[in-house]
Design a protein around this motif. Structure first.
Motif, PDB file in Angstrom:
ATOM      1  N   TRP A   1      -3.998  -5.636   6.928  1.00  0.00           N
ATOM      2  CA  TRP A   1      -4.207  -6.635   5.875  1.00  0.00           C
ATOM      3  C   TRP A   1      -3.051  -6.599   4.876  1.00  0.00           C
ATOM      4  O   TRP A   1      -2.586  -7.635   4.409  1.00  0.00           O
ATOM      5  CB  TRP A   1      -5.542  -6.352   5.200  1.00  0.00           C
ATOM      6  CG  TRP A   1      -6.037  -7.415   4.263  1.00  0.00           C
ATOM      7  CD1 TRP A   1      -5.558  -8.678   4.094  1.00  0.00           C
ATOM      8  CD2 TRP A   1      -7.136  -7.289   3.370  1.00  0.00           C
ATOM      9  NE1 TRP A   1      -6.286  -9.343   3.149  1.00  0.00           N
ATOM     10  CE2 TRP A   1      -7.267  -8.514   2.691  1.00  0.00           C
ATOM     11  CE3 TRP A   1      -8.014  -6.264   3.068  1.00  0.00           C
ATOM     12  CZ2 TRP A   1      -8.243  -8.740   1.734  1.00  0.00           C
ATOM     13  CZ3 TRP A   1      -8.992  -6.505   2.123  1.00  0.00           C
ATOM     14  CH2 TRP A   1      -9.100  -7.713   1.463  1.00  0.00           C
ATOM     15  N   SER A   2      -2.587  -5.404   4.554  1.00  0.00           N
ATOM     16  CA  SER A   2      -1.471  -5.268   3.612  1.00  0.00           C
ATOM     17  C   SER A   2      -0.178  -5.844   4.184  1.00  0.00           C
ATOM     18  O   SER A   2       0.589  -6.498   3.462  1.00  0.00           O
ATOM     19  CB  SER A   2      -1.259  -3.799   3.247  1.00  0.00           C
ATOM     20  OG  SER A   2      -2.402  -3.274   2.626  1.00  0.00           O
ATOM     21  N   VAL A   3       0.066  -5.623   5.471  1.00  0.00           N
ATOM     22  CA  VAL A   3       1.267  -6.198   6.095  1.00  0.00           C
ATOM     23  C   VAL A   3       1.178  -7.723   6.083  1.00  0.00           C
ATOM     24  O   VAL A   3       2.158  -8.417   5.772  1.00  0.00           O
ATOM     25  CB  VAL A   3       1.448  -5.648   7.530  1.00  0.00           C
ATOM     26  CG1 VAL A   3       2.506  -6.425   8.286  1.00  0.00           C
ATOM     27  CG2 VAL A   3       1.803  -4.173   7.485  1.00  0.00           C
ATOM     28  N   PHE A   4      -0.003  -8.260   6.408  1.00  0.00           N
ATOM     29  CA  PHE A   4      -0.193  -9.710   6.365  1.00  0.00           C
ATOM     30  C   PHE A   4       0.051 -10.258   4.965  1.00  0.00           C
ATOM     31  O   PHE A   4       0.745 -11.268   4.789  1.00  0.00           O
ATOM     32  CB  PHE A   4      -1.611 -10.064   6.839  1.00  0.00           C
ATOM     33  CG  PHE A   4      -1.918 -11.526   6.757  1.00  0.00           C
ATOM     34  CD1 PHE A   4      -1.462 -12.394   7.738  1.00  0.00           C
ATOM     35  CD2 PHE A   4      -2.659 -12.040   5.702  1.00  0.00           C
ATOM     36  CE1 PHE A   4      -1.735 -13.758   7.666  1.00  0.00           C
ATOM     37  CE2 PHE A   4      -2.940 -13.382   5.619  1.00  0.00           C
ATOM     38  CZ  PHE A   4      -2.480 -14.250   6.608  1.00  0.00           C
ATOM     39  N   ASN A   5      -0.517  -9.605   3.970  1.00  0.00           N
ATOM     40  CA  ASN A   5      -0.319 -10.075   2.590  1.00  0.00           C
ATOM     41  C   ASN A   5       1.131  -9.932   2.151  1.00  0.00           C
ATOM     42  O   ASN A   5       1.634 -10.743   1.375  1.00  0.00           O
ATOM     43  CB  ASN A   5      -1.233  -9.314   1.623  1.00  0.00           C
ATOM     44  CG  ASN A   5      -2.633  -9.884   1.607  1.00  0.00           C
ATOM     45  OD1 ASN A   5      -2.870 -11.009   2.025  1.00  0.00           O
ATOM     46  ND2 ASN A   5      -3.570  -9.089   1.134  1.00  0.00           N
ATOM     47  N   THR A   6       1.819  -8.909   2.621  1.00  0.00           N
ATOM     48  CA  THR A   6       3.226  -8.733   2.266  1.00  0.00           C
ATOM     49  C   THR A   6       4.074  -9.846   2.873  1.00  0.00           C
ATOM     50  O   THR A   6       4.974 -10.387   2.214  1.00  0.00           O
ATOM     51  CB  THR A   6       3.737  -7.367   2.750  1.00  0.00           C
ATOM     52  OG1 THR A   6       2.951  -6.348   2.127  1.00  0.00           O
ATOM     53  CG2 THR A   6       5.191  -7.164   2.382  1.00  0.00           C
ATOM     54  N   LEU A   7       3.784 -10.215   4.107  1.00  0.00           N
ATOM     55  CA  LEU A   7       4.597 -11.228   4.786  1.00  0.00           C
ATOM     56  C   LEU A   7       4.249 -12.655   4.373  1.00  0.00           C
ATOM     57  O   LEU A   7       5.146 -13.501   4.244  1.00  0.00           O
ATOM     58  CB  LEU A   7       4.452 -11.077   6.306  1.00  0.00           C
ATOM     59  CG  LEU A   7       5.000  -9.783   6.892  1.00  0.00           C
ATOM     60  CD1 LEU A   7       4.720  -9.735   8.385  1.00  0.00           C
ATOM     61  CD2 LEU A   7       6.483  -9.653   6.613  1.00  0.00           C
TER      62      LEU A   7
ATOM     63  N   MET B   1       2.770  -4.067  -3.015  1.00  0.00           N
ATOM     64  CA  MET B   1       2.135  -2.891  -3.631  1.00  0.00           C
ATOM     65  C   MET B   1       0.938  -2.419  -2.798  1.00  0.00           C
ATOM     66  O   MET B   1       0.699  -1.219  -2.653  1.00  0.00           O
ATOM     67  CB  MET B   1       1.690  -3.211  -5.065  1.00  0.00           C
ATOM     68  CG  MET B   1       2.856  -3.404  -6.030  1.00  0.00           C
ATOM     69  SD  MET B   1       3.986  -2.003  -6.062  1.00  0.00           S
ATOM     70  CE  MET B   1       2.919  -0.727  -6.674  1.00  0.00           C
ATOM     71  N   ALA B   2       0.202  -3.392  -2.230  1.00  0.00           N
ATOM     72  CA  ALA B   2      -0.914  -3.018  -1.344  1.00  0.00           C
ATOM     73  C   ALA B   2      -0.389  -2.289  -0.116  1.00  0.00           C
ATOM     74  O   ALA B   2      -1.010  -1.328   0.352  1.00  0.00           O
ATOM     75  CB  ALA B   2      -1.697  -4.260  -0.946  1.00  0.00           C
TER      76      ALA B   2
ATOM     77  N   CYS C   1      -8.228  -3.383  -3.261  1.00  0.00           N
ATOM     78  CA  CYS C   1      -8.271  -4.215  -4.474  1.00  0.00           C
ATOM     79  C   CYS C   1      -7.011  -5.061  -4.601  1.00  0.00           C
ATOM     80  O   CYS C   1      -7.079  -6.254  -4.923  1.00  0.00           O
ATOM     81  CB  CYS C   1      -8.459  -3.343  -5.712  1.00  0.00           C
ATOM     82  SG  CYS C   1     -10.074  -2.572  -5.825  1.00  0.00           S
ATOM     83  N   LEU C   2      -5.868  -4.453  -4.344  1.00  0.00           N
ATOM     84  CA  LEU C   2      -4.614  -5.212  -4.421  1.00  0.00           C
ATOM     85  C   LEU C   2      -4.563  -6.311  -3.367  1.00  0.00           C
ATOM     86  O   LEU C   2      -4.074  -7.415  -3.637  1.00  0.00           O
ATOM     87  CB  LEU C   2      -3.417  -4.273  -4.285  1.00  0.00           C
ATOM     88  CG  LEU C   2      -3.148  -3.353  -5.469  1.00  0.00           C
ATOM     89  CD1 LEU C   2      -2.078  -2.329  -5.120  1.00  0.00           C
ATOM     90  CD2 LEU C   2      -2.742  -4.150  -6.693  1.00  0.00           C
ATOM     91  N   ASN C   3      -5.071  -6.042  -2.182  1.00  0.00           N
ATOM     92  CA  ASN C   3      -5.122  -7.069  -1.142  1.00  0.00           C
ATOM     93  C   ASN C   3      -6.040  -8.220  -1.534  1.00  0.00           C
ATOM     94  O   ASN C   3      -5.722  -9.384  -1.295  1.00  0.00           O
ATOM     95  CB  ASN C   3      -5.591  -6.461   0.187  1.00  0.00           C
ATOM     96  CG  ASN C   3      -4.487  -5.750   0.911  1.00  0.00           C
ATOM     97  OD1 ASN C   3      -3.352  -6.196   0.917  1.00  0.00           O
ATOM     98  ND2 ASN C   3      -4.820  -4.634   1.539  1.00  0.00           N
ATOM     99  N   ILE C   4      -7.162  -7.901  -2.134  1.00  0.00           N
ATOM    100  CA  ILE C   4      -8.089  -8.946  -2.569  1.00  0.00           C
ATOM    101  C   ILE C   4      -7.437  -9.812  -3.640  1.00  0.00           C
ATOM    102  O   ILE C   4      -7.491 -11.054  -3.580  1.00  0.00           O
ATOM    103  CB  ILE C   4      -9.406  -8.325  -3.080  1.00  0.00           C
ATOM    104  CG1 ILE C   4     -10.196  -7.743  -1.902  1.00  0.00           C
ATOM    105  CG2 ILE C   4     -10.249  -9.344  -3.825  1.00  0.00           C
ATOM    106  CD1 ILE C   4     -11.400  -6.916  -2.308  1.00  0.00           C
TER     107      ILE C   4
END
Length: 130
Positions: free
Chosen positions: A57-63, A73-74, A102-105
């Motif tokens: 999820w963090s990689v998806f949000n980063t990209l 940051m997530a 939390c950061l991903n949300i």
């Protein structure tokens, strides 16, 4: 002895002597265990769910949804959570994983709100008005 006569209970053994059977070793062991009951120990383990790191999820949000670098940051906290999990520090992994979640949300919500705002501004003609 006559068949119509009743026999007192004390004399039954004289009329019908008890049969003498050999006992098998299994029967002797069974008698011993019945005389000396062994205690049973039941180990109950509490189930602890594994620590999640939310790395995908963090990689998806980063990209794709990196609003104000919240996705990056997530990703950082997800990697820290994975490192803590590998080391064996489950409490630290849960803490970093919770922060990453939390950061991903927040990154997802802010990016979706920004996208909806941009689409609504383009649909109403406020943005790109010539």
């Amino acid at each position: 002895m006559d068949t119509n006569q009743t026999v007192p209970l004390g004399q039954i053994n004289h009329i019908f002597p008890p049969l003498n059977y050999e006992q098998h070793p299994e029967d002797l062991e069974l008698q011993k265990t019945q005389e000396d009951p062994a205690s049973t120990i039941i180990n109950v383990h509490s189930y602890e769910p594994p620590a999640k790191d939310f790395l995908v999820w963090s990689v998806f949000n980063t990209l794709y949804m990196n609003f104000c670098c919240l996705g990056f940051m997530a990703l950082v906290f997800s990697v820290k959570a994975r490192d803590r999990k590998v080391v064996g520090d489950l409490n630290g992994a849960r803490s970093y994983g919770s922060t990453a979640k939390c950061l991903n949300i927040f990154a997802l919500i802010f990016s979706l709100l920004l996208t909806i705002l941009l689409i609504s501004l383009m649909a109403t003609g406020i943005m790109f008005a010539t």
